[in-house]
Design a protein around this motif. Structure first.
Motif, PDB file in Angstrom:
ATOM      1  N   SER A  19     -35.929  32.861  51.144  1.00 13.50           N
ATOM      2  CA  SER A  19     -36.951  31.917  50.703  1.00 13.50           C
ATOM      3  C   SER A  19     -38.119  31.894  51.668  1.00 13.50           C
ATOM      4  O   SER A  19     -39.283  31.849  51.265  1.00 13.50           O
ATOM      5  CB  SER A  19     -36.341  30.523  50.574  1.00 13.50           C
ATOM      6  N   GLN A  20     -37.824  31.972  52.963  1.00 16.12           N
ATOM      7  CA  GLN A  20     -38.874  31.956  53.974  1.00 16.12           C
ATOM      8  C   GLN A  20     -39.737  33.206  53.875  1.00 16.12           C
ATOM      9  O   GLN A  20     -40.958  33.150  53.979  1.00 16.12           O
ATOM     10  CB  GLN A  20     -38.251  31.859  55.362  1.00 16.12           C
ATOM     11  N   ASP A  21     -39.100  34.371  53.627  1.00 18.57           N
ATOM     12  CA  ASP A  21     -39.850  35.604  53.475  1.00 18.57           C
ATOM     13  C   ASP A  21     -40.807  35.522  52.293  1.00 18.57           C
ATOM     14  O   ASP A  21     -41.957  35.928  52.372  1.00 18.57           O
ATOM     15  CB  ASP A  21     -38.899  36.800  53.273  1.00 18.57           C
ATOM     16  N   LYS A  22     -40.324  34.972  51.180  1.00 20.82           N
ATOM     17  CA  LYS A  22     -41.166  34.859  49.994  1.00 20.82           C
ATOM     18  C   LYS A  22     -42.353  33.958  50.259  1.00 20.82           C
ATOM     19  O   LYS A  22     -43.452  34.202  49.789  1.00 20.82           O
ATOM     20  CB  LYS A  22     -40.344  34.334  48.814  1.00 20.82           C
ATOM     21  N   LYS A  23     -42.127  32.910  51.022  1.00 25.42           N
ATOM     22  CA  LYS A  23     -43.210  31.986  51.331  1.00 25.42           C
ATOM     23  C   LYS A  23     -44.304  32.677  52.133  1.00 25.42           C
ATOM     24  O   LYS A  23     -45.482  32.372  51.987  1.00 25.42           O
ATOM     25  CB  LYS A  23     -42.655  30.789  52.109  1.00 25.42           C
ATOM     26  N   ASN A  24     -43.930  33.634  52.964  1.00 23.88           N
ATOM     27  CA  ASN A  24     -44.893  34.320  53.801  1.00 23.88           C
ATOM     28  C   ASN A  24     -45.609  35.451  53.078  1.00 23.88           C
ATOM     29  O   ASN A  24     -46.596  35.983  53.578  1.00 23.88           O
ATOM     30  CB  ASN A  24     -44.211  34.857  55.070  1.00 23.88           C
ATOM     31  N   ASN A  25     -45.114  35.884  51.927  1.00 17.67           N
ATOM     32  CA  ASN A  25     -45.825  36.859  51.117  1.00 17.67           C
ATOM     33  C   ASN A  25     -46.993  36.170  50.430  1.00 17.67           C
ATOM     34  O   ASN A  25     -46.844  35.121  49.812  1.00 17.67           O
ATOM     35  CB  ASN A  25     -44.888  37.485  50.083  1.00 17.67           C
ATOM     36  N   PHE A  26     -48.158  36.758  50.544  1.00 17.82           N
ATOM     37  CA  PHE A  26     -49.393  36.128  50.095  1.00 17.82           C
ATOM     38  C   PHE A  26     -50.137  37.104  49.211  1.00 17.82           C
ATOM     39  O   PHE A  26     -50.418  38.237  49.616  1.00 17.82           O
ATOM     40  CB  PHE A  26     -50.228  35.755  51.316  1.00 17.82           C
ATOM     41  N   LYS A  27     -50.477  36.675  47.982  1.00 17.72           N
ATOM     42  CA  LYS A  27     -51.107  37.572  47.012  1.00 17.72           C
ATOM     43  C   LYS A  27     -52.476  37.055  46.586  1.00 17.72           C
ATOM     44  O   LYS A  27     -52.644  35.870  46.293  1.00 17.72           O
ATOM     45  CB  LYS A  27     -50.211  37.731  45.779  1.00 17.72           C
ATOM     46  N   ILE A  28     -53.424  37.981  46.514  1.00 17.40           N
ATOM     47  CA  ILE A  28     -54.812  37.690  46.159  1.00 17.40           C
ATOM     48  C   ILE A  28     -55.177  38.481  44.903  1.00 17.40           C
ATOM     49  O   ILE A  28     -54.795  39.640  44.752  1.00 17.40           O
ATOM     50  CB  ILE A  28     -55.756  38.118  47.302  1.00 17.40           C
ATOM     51  N   ILE A  29     -55.954  37.866  44.023  1.00 14.51           N
ATOM     52  CA  ILE A  29     -56.510  38.564  42.860  1.00 14.51           C
ATOM     53  C   ILE A  29     -58.002  38.271  42.775  1.00 14.51           C
ATOM     54  O   ILE A  29     -58.426  37.132  42.999  1.00 14.51           O
ATOM     55  CB  ILE A  29     -55.834  38.127  41.549  1.00 14.51           C
ATOM     56  N   THR A  30     -58.786  39.294  42.466  1.00 13.20           N
ATOM     57  CA  THR A  30     -60.186  39.090  42.097  1.00 13.20           C
ATOM     58  C   THR A  30     -60.388  39.657  40.705  1.00 13.20           C
ATOM     59  O   THR A  30     -59.842  40.703  40.352  1.00 13.20           O
ATOM     60  CB  THR A  30     -61.156  39.746  43.099  1.00 13.20           C
ATOM     61  N   TYR A  31     -61.200  38.923  39.884  1.00 11.42           N
ATOM     62  CA  TYR A  31     -61.323  39.296  38.476  1.00 11.42           C
ATOM     63  C   TYR A  31     -62.706  38.884  37.963  1.00 11.42           C
ATOM     64  O   TYR A  31     -63.078  37.709  38.029  1.00 11.42           O
ATOM     65  CB  TYR A  31     -60.240  38.577  37.657  1.00 11.42           C
ATOM     66  N   ASN A  32     -63.452  39.854  37.449  1.00 14.41           N
ATOM     67  CA  ASN A  32     -64.689  39.580  36.720  1.00 14.41           C
ATOM     68  C   ASN A  32     -64.310  39.403  35.255  1.00 14.41           C
ATOM     69  O   ASN A  32     -63.850  40.345  34.606  1.00 14.41           O
ATOM     70  CB  ASN A  32     -65.678  40.744  36.889  1.00 14.41           C
ATOM     71  N   ILE A  33     -64.513  38.206  34.713  1.00 16.44           N
ATOM     72  CA  ILE A  33     -63.944  37.870  33.401  1.00 16.44           C
ATOM     73  C   ILE A  33     -64.900  38.114  32.235  1.00 16.44           C
ATOM     74  O   ILE A  33     -64.592  37.750  31.104  1.00 16.44           O
ATOM     75  CB  ILE A  33     -63.463  36.412  33.372  1.00 16.44           C
ATOM     76  N   TRP A  34     -66.066  38.740  32.492  1.00 19.54           N
ATOM     77  CA  TRP A  34     -66.976  39.187  31.439  1.00 19.54           C
ATOM     78  C   TRP A  34     -67.623  38.023  30.679  1.00 19.54           C
ATOM     79  O   TRP A  34     -67.128  37.559  29.674  1.00 19.54           O
ATOM     80  CB  TRP A  34     -66.265  40.140  30.474  1.00 19.54           C
TER      81      TRP A  34
END
Length: 301
Positions: A19-34
């Motif tokens: 659970s601690q490992d998952k908490k430290n995984n950090f995901k970013i998304i960038t999206y031009n939505i038109w």
């Protein structure tokens, strides 16, 4: 009783660590939505994008072309993918926005000297600069890049964790050898940029690499370049949805793929990166004219 306690410790410890490992995984998304889903008229496409982002379970989302958006409307989107916090740059024109699982500190809304504007926010200990650079002028993009880099110089004095992401409308020198000098993409642009010089999108008949080189030399690091190869994997524009709009075949559209959307990170975050990709597969063909870009990190100290 002691043996029972030891048993439960042995059972639960791996789960807690996971659970601690998952908490430290950090995901970013960038999206031009038109065009803000056709300036708010295409609710079906908006819902599909909401569902796609929700399935990705990001910690942070940067958005461009939030046309006809209000702060309240962006908050509805943010909540749909599990984010309680959101910030909109402006309610006019082509706005950018930012959503996060974590509280957001707005550092600066940058409009002076910028065509669409930029948004500087901080969340989870990381500074983010969301950009959407000028779509039709090399000269203007170079000016905007200089403005953003000057801001970055101040940011870098206070933290080693910072990201610049969004639609740069610019090309990377890392991709230079991927573009056919006699191919459909460059020939098409040469025809539409005749006589424009730096007020167009080509320099001496070729792409301008000065804008992205300015960011790279700061230095910022290009994560998609690290984790992928070839335009088939890196291409972020145009989406297949434009085939019908431009009366082109899918093959014609693929032949002019280019990369203009990026996640650029500080040296420290580069070393903590786990993956990055352009999501240009079939599932995203008709959601926008751009494809989203994601990156993930292990933020453990």
């Amino acid at each position: 009783m002691k043996f029972r306690n030891i048993f439960w410790i042995l059972v639960l410890l791996p789960l807690l660590l996971t659970s601690q490992d998952k908490k430290n995984n950090f995901k970013i998304i960038t999206y031009n939505i038109w065009n803000g889903y056709d300036w708010g008229k295409d609710q079906e496409r908006r819902e599909k994008v909401q569902n796609w982002i929700k399935d990705q379970t990001p910690d942070v989302v940067a958005l461009q072309e939030l046309c006809a958006y209000t702060s309240e409307k962006l908050q509805v989107d943010a909540l749909s993918w599990g984010h309680s916090f959101s910030v909109l740059l402006k309610t006019t024109g082509y706005s950018v926005g930012f959503t996060s699982k974590y509280p957001i500190e707005v550092k600066e809304k940058i409009t002076e000297g910028m065509h669409h504007g930029a948004l500087h926010c901080k969340t989870n200990g990381i500074d983010f600069m969301v950009v959407h650079l000028h779509p039709g002028s090399i000269a203007r993009r170079r000016e905007e890049a200089s403005i953003v880099v000057r801001k970055l110089e101040n940011i870098a004095k206070t933290t080693s964790n910072y990201v610049v992401l969004g639609d740069f409308n610019a090309h990377s020198p890392f991709d230079a050898d991927l573009y056919d000098p006699h191919g459909k993409l460059l020939n098409r642009l040469r025809n539409s940029n005749v006589g424009k010089g730096l007020d167009g999108n080509l320099v001496n008949g070729n792409f301008d690499y000065a804008v992205m080189s300015k960011f790279l030399s700061f230095p910022l690091y290009d994560l998609v370049q690290k984790y992928s190869a070839g335009l088939a994997a890196r291409g972020s524009f145009p989406g297949q949805v434009l085939a019908e709009v431009n009366n082109e075949s899918s093959e014609q559209l693929v032949s002019r793929l280019e990369r203009i959307d990026y996640i650029m990170v500080s040296p420290e975050l580069y070393m903590k990166s786990l993956d990055a990709k352009v999501h240009n597969g079939e599932g995203n063909w008709y959601l926008s004219d751009h494809y989203p870009v994601s990156a993930s990190f292990d933020l453990k100290d």
